[in-house]
Design an enzyme around this catalytic site. Structure first.
Site, mmCIF file in Angstrom:
data_model
loop_
_atom_site.group_PDB
_atom_site.id
_atom_site.type_symbol
_atom_site.label_atom_id
_atom_site.label_comp_id
_atom_site.label_asym_id
_atom_site.label_seq_id
_atom_site.Cartn_x
_atom_site.Cartn_y
_atom_site.Cartn_z
ATOM 1 N N ASP A 37 -64.789 -0.547 -44.325
ATOM 2 C CA ASP A 37 -63.602 -1.389 -44.116
ATOM 3 C C ASP A 37 -63.975 -2.861 -44.308
ATOM 4 O O ASP A 37 -64.784 -3.404 -43.548
ATOM 5 C CB ASP A 37 -63.071 -1.165 -42.701
ATOM 6 N N SER A 87 -54.146 -0.841 -38.013
ATOM 7 C CA SER A 87 -54.743 -2.180 -38.018
ATOM 8 C C SER A 87 -54.349 -2.933 -36.741
ATOM 9 O O SER A 87 -54.669 -2.496 -35.648
ATOM 10 C CB SER A 87 -54.320 -2.923 -39.293
ATOM 11 N N HIS A 109 -59.784 -0.528 -46.017
ATOM 12 C CA HIS A 109 -58.897 -0.846 -44.898
ATOM 13 C C HIS A 109 -57.545 -0.183 -45.140
ATOM 14 O O HIS A 109 -56.780 -0.596 -46.012
ATOM 15 C CB HIS A 109 -58.734 -2.364 -44.758
#
Length: 334
Positions: free
Chosen positions: A272, A143, A300
């Site tokens: 996502d 991320s 995610h």
């Protein structure tokens, strides 16, 4: 060091039938973290007088090392960190979760913290880890950590520094366009994710405001209901950006991907919820060094498979299989 078998392939990700959907895949890992690995914590002082904490998994002598940069408000306690480090330990490799400033359970010393484009921070960390002389050094970014890693890979491509330090890299669910990602998390039910992050970001910022009065607007911090409002009030002024818009533009790694020349896996699910599908790069727009892997599902940093209650073993297996192919290639070169 045992030579990995480069022919081993991990099947393409298929979400657990009972856990279909982006939100389920994203949230469920919080409930199935699994046991915490036995970390060895080490503290490093930074060049500017601050500190970071690193949690190590010690492997066998002569084995490779994998560095993990976590996501927004993540740590070595995060589900993906636990899973990857357990997999690293199982094969006798070395691993380390690098905590960004203020994410290891103790406030950092300086007003600044960390942000999505902090390539300079990653640079000195990887240089120092590389100096420990591993037979192969890999790095994964998740991320926010993935975006920062990609930015570093791009900025250090032409000099050859990235390929000198690393054997290969991988990113998971990296928000390549920060403005697009923030906009996604300001819409509808997805605002709950922003609230989840703000639940820890805001108290940290308020604590900094007390220690360093006058640097940030306390009232603006307290009014923050979106990540953009928080970045406007805190991230931008503490890290040298004019405002949130300037931060998103200058820190996004997406526009820089074309120059990356270090072997890099770009893993990102189409569903996502943190990032619009339209903002993902087309495979033919990426350089040869970058391998895209865009499963239809996974959420995610989710990628949960298996019968109830599910498991997150696919993600570390995918990363390790990618790294295995590159270490095998390097070791067979004359």
């Amino acid at each position: 060091m045992n030579l990995p078998d480069p022919t081993i392939r991990v099947p393409r990700f298929q979400a657990a039938r009972w856990l279909r959907g982006a939100h389920r895949q994203t949230i469920w890992p919080l409930l199935i973290k699994g046991p915490l690995p036995r970390y060895r914590r080490q503290r490093w002082d930074t060049p500017d007088g601050d500190f970071i904490d690193l949690d190590w998994i010690d492997g066998a002598p002569g084995q490779p090392c994998i560095v993990l940069f976590h996501g927004l408000e993540g740590s070595s306690n995060s589900a993906y960190a636990r899973g990857l480090m357990r997999a690293i330990h199982a094969r006798g490799w070395h691993g380390v979760v690098v905590h960004f400033r203020g994410c290891s359970g103790e406030p950092n010393r300086l007003p600044r913290a960390y942000h999505s484009g902090d390539a300079e921070e990653i640079n000195w960390i990887l240089r120092r880890i590389h100096a420990l002389h591993w037979p192969a050094l890999f790095v994964a970014g998740v991320s926010l950590g993935g975006n920062a890693l990609l930015k570093w890979l791009a900025e250090n491509a032409h000099s050859g520094e990235a390929t000198r330090l690393l054997t290969a890299a991988a990113t998971v669910s990296a928000p390549l366009d920060l403005a697009a990602a923030e906009g996604e998390l300001a819409r509808g039910i997805k605002r709950a994710y922003a609230c989840y992050f703000l639940r820890s970001l805001v108290p940290k910022a308020l604590e900094k405001a007390v220690r360093f009065p006058g640097l940030i607007d306390v009232a603006a911090i307290k009014r923050s209901r979106t990540l953009r409002e928080f970045d406007e009030a805190v991230t931008a002024p503490l890290h040298g950006f004019h405002n949130a818009t300037d931060y998103y533009a200058r820190a996004s790694a997406g526009p820089l991907l074309g120059v990356i020349n270090t072997p890099t896996l770009l893993l990102h699910a189409h569903d996502d919820p943190f990032f619009p599908l339209s903002a993902l790069p087309a495979a033919n727009d990426l350089p040869r060094a970058v391998t895209p892997d865009f499963p239809a599902q996974g959420g995610h940093v989710g990628f949960v498979q298996g019968a109830w209650p599910g498991n997150m073993t696919w993600l570390p297996q995918r990363l390790l299989a990618y790294f295995d192919r590159h270490i095998a290639c390097n070791l067979r070169m004359p």
